[in-house]
Motif scaffolding. Structure first.
Motif, PDB file in Angstrom:
ATOM      1  N   GLU A 150     -30.534  86.275 103.486  1.00  0.00           N
ATOM      2  CA  GLU A 150     -30.679  86.813 102.163  1.00  0.00           C
ATOM      3  C   GLU A 150     -29.738  88.028 102.015  1.00  0.00           C
ATOM      4  N   VAL A 151     -29.483  88.723 102.995  1.00  0.00           N
ATOM      5  CA  VAL A 151     -28.298  89.772 102.971  1.00  0.00           C
ATOM      6  C   VAL A 151     -27.012  89.426 102.801  1.00  0.00           C
ATOM      7  N   SER A 152     -26.842  88.420 103.152  1.00  0.00           N
ATOM      8  CA  SER A 152     -25.357  87.569 102.891  1.00  0.00           C
ATOM      9  C   SER A 152     -25.207  87.203 101.492  1.00  0.00           C
ATOM     10  N   LYS A 153     -26.282  87.209 100.819  1.00  0.00           N
ATOM     11  CA  LYS A 153     -25.954  86.756  99.311  1.00  0.00           C
ATOM     12  C   LYS A 153     -25.668  87.998  98.620  1.00  0.00           C
ATOM     13  N   GLY A 154     -26.138  89.072  99.131  1.00  0.00           N
ATOM     14  CA  GLY A 154     -25.935  90.469  98.615  1.00  0.00           C
ATOM     15  C   GLY A 154     -24.343  90.772  98.840  1.00  0.00           C
ATOM     16  N   LEU A 155     -23.736  90.389 100.169  1.00  0.00           N
ATOM     17  CA  LEU A 155     -22.340  90.608 100.208  1.00  0.00           C
ATOM     18  C   LEU A 155     -21.486  89.814  99.175  1.00  0.00           C
ATOM     19  N   LEU A 156     -22.008  88.540  99.023  1.00  0.00           N
ATOM     20  CA  LEU A 156     -21.372  87.641  97.965  1.00  0.00           C
ATOM     21  C   LEU A 156     -21.186  88.198  96.738  1.00  0.00           C
ATOM     22  N   LEU A 157     -22.382  88.690  96.282  1.00  0.00           N
ATOM     23  CA  LEU A 157     -22.391  89.405  94.870  1.00  0.00           C
ATOM     24  C   LEU A 157     -21.363  90.577  94.963  1.00  0.00           C
TER      25      LEU A 157
END
Ligand SMILES: NC(=O)C1=CN([C@@H]2O[C@H](COP(=O)(O)OP(=O)(O)OC[C@H]3O[C@@H](n4cnc5c(N)ncnc54)[C@H](O)[C@@H]3O)[C@@H](O)[C@H]2O)C=CC1
Ligand SMILES: CCCCCC(=O)CC\C=C/C=C/C=C/[C@@H](O)[C@@H](O)CCCC(=O)O
Length: 267
Positions: free
Chosen positions: A225-232
């Motif tokens: 989930e947190v990795s999707k935040g990084l991608l954003l």
């Protein structure tokens, strides 16, 4: 939105936990990734795993202690020699140690400054760079205090403040570099067990139940989930100086007040 195909990313603390997840989502989106970590065994194993999964030579591991200026600089030069450029830099490496607190400051705050300045010198347009994006991993404890870990909290507030100030400098001086911060709540990695470790928490062990109550208020996130935040934060080229707060019930960009809310006092 920034396309990642062919871009080169650097991730510190990449051998496990959030850094491993960040490296993987960047690979899945077409980037090449330099993995930096003090854990040489885990780093080499992950390099092999990622090259098998995403193609030979898409990943390379560099043993680096981010608290060492020389090791960081040497690794950065090796990365430039191998990959030719750096477009994305994620300063993720961090520890919790309230007993060896100078070590915590040297890794969590000074390590982020070192990595950010190495990336900025390479990326900024006034140096002939191509621009780029830097993401510094703070914590929700960089937006509100975590009573059991005052030094860890201080380092994370420092990462948020440093990131916001440098993002403003980049905007004013037109560096062409975006600098953002991530502020996740608890994430299911080995780090969260620290709150129960006398060796890491020391004099604040008596506050373990308080942290447990916070863990109930902020249930753990998964790395994915947190990795999707990084991608954003990497891809959205409208974001500079952004702080992405992430909790299980949702994520949001922090709105910092233009004026500091205060209650007047008569002096
Ligand atoms: N797990 C959590 O609940 C949260 C973690 N964070 C932050 O996310 C980042 C990553 O944490 P996790 O993945 O949870 O921890 P982790 O302990 O699972 O992984 C940290 C990685 O950093 C590496 N590392 C430690 N010291 C280093 C050094 N001196 N030089 C290079 N690498 C070093 C470790 O070998 C490890 O691979 C940290 O900055 C942490 O403060 C932020 C919010 C929540
Ligand atoms: C001791 C284990 C630490 C694990 C590593 C972390 O960084 C976890 C940080 C997780 C939570 C921090 C919570 C801080 C809470 C309070 O400061 C509160 O004031 C924050 C309010 C946030 C909100 O409700 O919007």
């Amino acid at each position: 939105m920034m396309a990642l195909q062919g871009k080169v990313a650097v991730v510190t603390g990449a051998a496990q936990g959030l850094g491993k997840g960040f490296a993987e989502i960047l690979l899945q989106n077409g980037a090449k990734v330099a993995l930096l970590d003090i854990n040489e065994k885990a780093g080499k194993e992950l390099e092999t795993q990622f090259n098998e999964a995403y193609g030979a030579d898409r990943t390379h591991f560099y043993p680096v202690d981010v608290s060492s200026d020389q090791q960081f600089k040497d690794a950065f030069q090796k990365i430039l020699s191998k990959f030719g450029q750096v477009d994305i830099f994620c300063n993720n490496a961090g520890i919790i140690n309230e007993k060896q607190w100078e070590k915590t400051v040297s890794i969590n705050l000074c390590g982020v400054v070192r990595g950010t300045y190495l990336a900025l010198e390479h990326m900024k347009k006034e140096n002939g760079g191509q621009g780029g994006v830097i993401v510094n991993v703070a914590s929700l404890a960089g937006l509100g205090p975590l009573a059991q870990t005052p030094i860890y909290t201080a380092t994370k507030f420092g990462v948020v403040g440093f990131t916001r100030a440098l993002a403003l400098a980049s905007e004013v001086a037109n560096y062409g570099v975006r600098i953002n911060a991530m502020c996740p709540a608890f994430v299911r990695t080995p780090l969260i067990d620290s709150f129960n470790s006398e060796e890491q928490i020391g004099q604040f062990m008596g506050l373990a139940d308080f942290t447990r109550s916070l863990m109930e208020k902020f249930p753990s996130l998964e790395v994915e989930e947190v990795s999707k935040g990084l991608l954003l934060l990497v891809k959205d080229d409208s974001l500079n100086g952004a702080c992405l707060a992430m909790m299980r019930d949702g994520a949001g960009l922090v709105s910092f007040p233009k004026e500091i809310p205060k209650t007047p006092v008569a002096l």
